[in-house]
Design a protein around this motif. Sequence first.
Motif, PDB file in Angstrom:
ATOM      1  N   UNK A 132       0.914  -1.112  -0.121  1.00 16.80           N
ATOM      2  CA  UNK A 132      -0.096  -0.291   0.082  1.00 16.80           C
ATOM      3  C   UNK A 132       0.614   1.124   0.299  1.00 16.80           C
ATOM      4  N   UNK A 133       1.777   1.342   0.171  1.00 20.86           N
ATOM      5  CA  UNK A 133       2.904   1.841   0.744  1.00 20.86           C
ATOM      6  C   UNK A 133       3.242   2.745  -1.409  1.00 20.86           C
ATOM      7  N   UNK A 134       3.124   3.985  -1.532  1.00 19.56           N
ATOM      8  CA  UNK A 134       3.908   4.396  -3.174  1.00 19.56           C
ATOM      9  C   UNK A 134       4.601   3.614  -3.500  1.00 19.56           C
ATOM     10  N   UNK A 135       6.309   3.686  -3.115  1.00 29.74           N
ATOM     11  CA  UNK A 135       7.205   3.128  -3.325  1.00 29.74           C
ATOM     12  C   UNK A 135       6.993   1.841  -4.142  1.00 29.74           C
ATOM     13  N   UNK A 136       6.587   1.204  -3.347  1.00 30.05           N
ATOM     14  CA  UNK A 136       5.592  -0.334  -4.409  1.00 30.05           C
ATOM     15  C   UNK A 136       4.341  -0.234  -4.772  1.00 30.05           C
ATOM     16  N   UNK A 137       3.601   0.497  -3.936  1.00 27.87           N
ATOM     17  CA  UNK A 137       2.197   0.327  -4.975  1.00 27.87           C
ATOM     18  C   UNK A 137       2.063   0.344  -6.677  1.00 27.87           C
ATOM     19  N   UNK A 138       3.234   2.210  -6.819  1.00 27.88           N
ATOM     20  CA  UNK A 138       3.565   2.511  -8.032  1.00 27.88           C
ATOM     21  C   UNK A 138       3.343   1.350  -9.348  1.00 27.88           C
ATOM     22  N   UNK A 139       4.153   0.208  -8.228  1.00 26.97           N
ATOM     23  CA  UNK A 139       5.158  -1.420  -9.695  1.00 26.97           C
ATOM     24  C   UNK A 139       2.968  -1.565 -10.379  1.00 26.97           C
ATOM     25  N   UNK A 140       2.008  -1.281  -9.457  1.00 26.08           N
ATOM     26  CA  UNK A 140       0.565  -2.198  -9.831  1.00 26.08           C
ATOM     27  C   UNK A 140       0.909  -1.545 -11.583  1.00 26.08           C
ATOM     28  N   UNK A 141       1.126  -0.307 -11.586  1.00 22.88           N
ATOM     29  CA  UNK A 141       0.686   0.444 -12.596  1.00 22.88           C
ATOM     30  C   UNK A 141       1.821  -0.511 -14.180  1.00 22.88           C
ATOM     31  N   UNK A 142       3.013  -1.154 -14.011  1.00 29.63           N
ATOM     32  CA  UNK A 142       4.271  -0.861 -14.227  1.00 29.63           C
ATOM     33  C   UNK A 142       3.518  -1.529 -15.693  1.00 29.63           C
ATOM     34  N   UNK A 143       4.599  -1.263 -17.120  1.00 27.23           N
ATOM     35  CA  UNK A 143       3.467  -1.778 -18.051  1.00 27.23           C
ATOM     36  C   UNK A 143       4.533  -2.653 -18.922  1.00 27.23           C
ATOM     37  N   UNK A 144       4.799  -3.241 -17.802  1.00 28.02           N
ATOM     38  CA  UNK A 144       4.342  -5.121 -17.854  1.00 28.02           C
ATOM     39  C   UNK A 144       4.179  -5.394 -18.191  1.00 28.02           C
ATOM     40  N   UNK A 145       3.151  -5.321 -16.969  1.00 25.04           N
ATOM     41  CA  UNK A 145       1.502  -5.871 -16.725  1.00 25.04           C
ATOM     42  C   UNK A 145       0.897  -5.192 -18.171  1.00 25.04           C
ATOM     43  N   UNK A 146       0.886  -4.564 -18.575  1.00 19.83           N
ATOM     44  CA  UNK A 146      -0.055  -4.158 -19.602  1.00 19.83           C
ATOM     45  C   UNK A 146      -0.070  -5.195 -20.813  1.00 19.83           C
TER      46      UNK A 146
END
Length: 146
Positions: A132-146
Amino acid sequence: MTPKGLPHFAAGTIIKGFGRGSKQLGIPTANFSEEVVNKLPESISTGIYFGWAKILGNIHKMVISIGWNPYYKNERKSMETHIMHKFDGNLYDNELKIGIVGYLRPEKNFETLEALIAAINEDIANADKLLDEEQYAKYKNDAFFK
């Protein structure tokens, strides 16, 4: 602090593992083939990590054990992903994409099955908060998952 080699992204088809996650531990895991395990960079040591997993079009929090699972005395290194979501049925033969973004603890042996289960549940709770912390949460939107 993020360990060297992270984030690390990997993808592969879910294979049948040792059959212990759901049955003995009550904590199902999705397992990668040796081919995916062998592609891990040397900078990623054995241990318990956390991150994001994309399966069946959705992204969920996950915890992953990388190593030999000393309690079970595995003879080959594995990557066992616990996706923090309840699924109906098994996920074999589906593509799993993961982003390993943080490290929880080293791999270790346990005296009892109950102690192992307690440690895994603590890992899941810790990962849930950290993701839930921003430093880790941001990876949920990484291009790798698109």
